[in-house]
Design an enzyme around this catalytic site. Structure first.
Site, PDB file in Angstrom:
ATOM      1  N   SER A  15       0.717  -0.988  -0.147  1.00 47.66           N
ATOM      2  CA  SER A  15       0.326  -0.145  -0.171  1.00 47.66           C
ATOM      3  C   SER A  15       0.957   0.806   0.000  1.00 47.66           C
ATOM      4  CB  SER A  15      -0.546   0.353   1.107  1.00 47.66           C
ATOM      5  OG  SER A  15      -1.580   0.875   0.990  1.00 47.66           O
ATOM      6  N   ASP A  45      -9.833  -4.447  -5.766  1.00 49.48           N
ATOM      7  CA  ASP A  45      -9.505  -3.475  -4.356  1.00 49.48           C
ATOM      8  C   ASP A  45     -10.238  -2.307  -3.798  1.00 49.48           C
ATOM      9  OD1 ASP A  45      -7.605  -1.609  -2.849  1.00 49.48           O
ATOM     10  OD2 ASP A  45      -6.070  -2.221  -3.150  1.00 49.48           O
ATOM     11  N   HIS A  62      -7.763  -4.746  -0.314  1.00 49.32           N
ATOM     12  CA  HIS A  62      -7.211  -3.878  -0.452  1.00 49.32           C
ATOM     13  C   HIS A  62      -5.894  -4.636   0.409  1.00 49.32           C
ATOM     14  CE1 HIS A  62      -4.504  -0.365  -1.076  1.00 49.32           C
ATOM     15  NE2 HIS A  62      -4.103  -0.495  -0.038  1.00 49.32           N
TER      16      HIS A  62
HETATM   17  C1  MLT Z   1      -1.482   6.101   0.357  1.00 42.40           C
HETATM   18  O1  MLT Z   1      -2.245   6.825   0.548  1.00 42.40           O
HETATM   19  O2  MLT Z   1      -0.613   5.957  -0.237  1.00 42.40           O
HETATM   20  C2  MLT Z   1      -2.921   5.160  -0.304  1.00 42.40           C
HETATM   21  O3  MLT Z   1      -3.608   5.166  -0.732  1.00 42.40           O
HETATM   22  C3  MLT Z   1      -2.605   3.658   0.763  1.00 42.40           C
HETATM   23  C4  MLT Z   1      -2.792   3.974   1.498  1.00 42.40           C
HETATM   24  O4  MLT Z   1      -1.613   4.070   1.968  1.00 42.40           O
HETATM   25  O5  MLT Z   1      -4.195   3.775   2.078  1.00 42.40           O
END
Ligand code: MLT
Length: 219
Positions: free
Chosen positions: A116, A166, A197
């Site tokens: 992520s 996701d 996710h």
């Molecule tokens: C981010 O902010 O890098 C992406 O949206 C993934 C997350 O951290 O939720």
């Protein structure tokens, strides 16, 4: 043995990120980059599942979003503060190089494993020419930034693992990210796994197969 270093306990570049370094036996190292709200301990178990013989190097992101650690600032979900992405990617790239030198880690044996927000900063470092490990596993990554002119991740192999449902990463982002990484010279494999996710057993199995780790040899 687990060696931890707090931000206040190390000097120079290395002191900028609280982190864990856990030495392994194989000569390989996983650079573990956690998601929003995680920390340097979050992905240690995943690292051991992916490559039991590898050393684990796991920094904590320096940005706090309502108390949740991240690697760069965002304006809102999926909308990033581009200046901060650039600055934090350059800083993290310098930190990784300092950590490789400090812990005598073979740069050729490093695989970045990001989840992520951690996958996004790993991708940003490649697109901006800040740091590219020879291999990277990007779990639920988005397009974090446009590539910098002249940036090169030539020779890097990258596995992008996307969830089919996701809610945070639209499918076209994974495709676009793969194309952008190819544009800076990386060899990219994009795979989809059923799921959202969060990580699944399929992610671990596909990543292990792609990494080609032979645990018997490693252990
Ligand atoms: C981010 O902010 O890098 C992406 O949206 C993934 C997350 O951290 O939720």
């Amino acid at each position: 043995m687990i060696m931890s270093t707090s931000r206040g306990g190390a000097s120079g570049d290395l002191g900028r990120h609280a982190h864990v370094f856990q030495p392994g036996r194989s000569g390989r190292t996983l650079l573990l980059l956690h998601g929003t709200g995680g920390d340097e301990h979050d992905l240690l178990r995943l690292g051991a599942m992916l490559d039991a013989g590898a050393s684990l190097l796991s920094p904590r992101g320096n940005v706090s979003e309502a108390g949740m650690a991240r690697f760069f600032r965002r304006v809102r979900e999926g909308v990033f503060d581009e200046a901060d992405v650039r600055a934090r990617s350059a800083e993290l790239g310098a930190w990784v190089r300092a950590a490789l030198a400090h812990y005598a880690i073979d740069p050729a044996g490093v695989t970045s494993v990001g989840f992520s927000n951690g996958a996004n900063v790993a991708a940003a470092m490649m697109l901006l020419g800040a740091y590219a490990a020879p291999r990277a596993v990007l779990l639920r990554a988005m397009v974090p930034i446009a590539p910098a002119p002249g940036a090169s991740a030539a020779g890097a192999r990258v596995l992008v693992l996307a969830g089919t449902s996701d809610p945070i990463v639209p499918a076209e982002h994974s495709v676009r990210l793969a194309d952008l990484l190819r544009g800076v010279g990386a060899e990219v494999t994009l795979r989809e796994v059923p799921g959202g996710h969060g990580l699944t057993r399929d992610d671990v199995e596909i990543a292990r197969e792609w990494m080609g780790v032979n645990d018997e040899r490693a252990d």
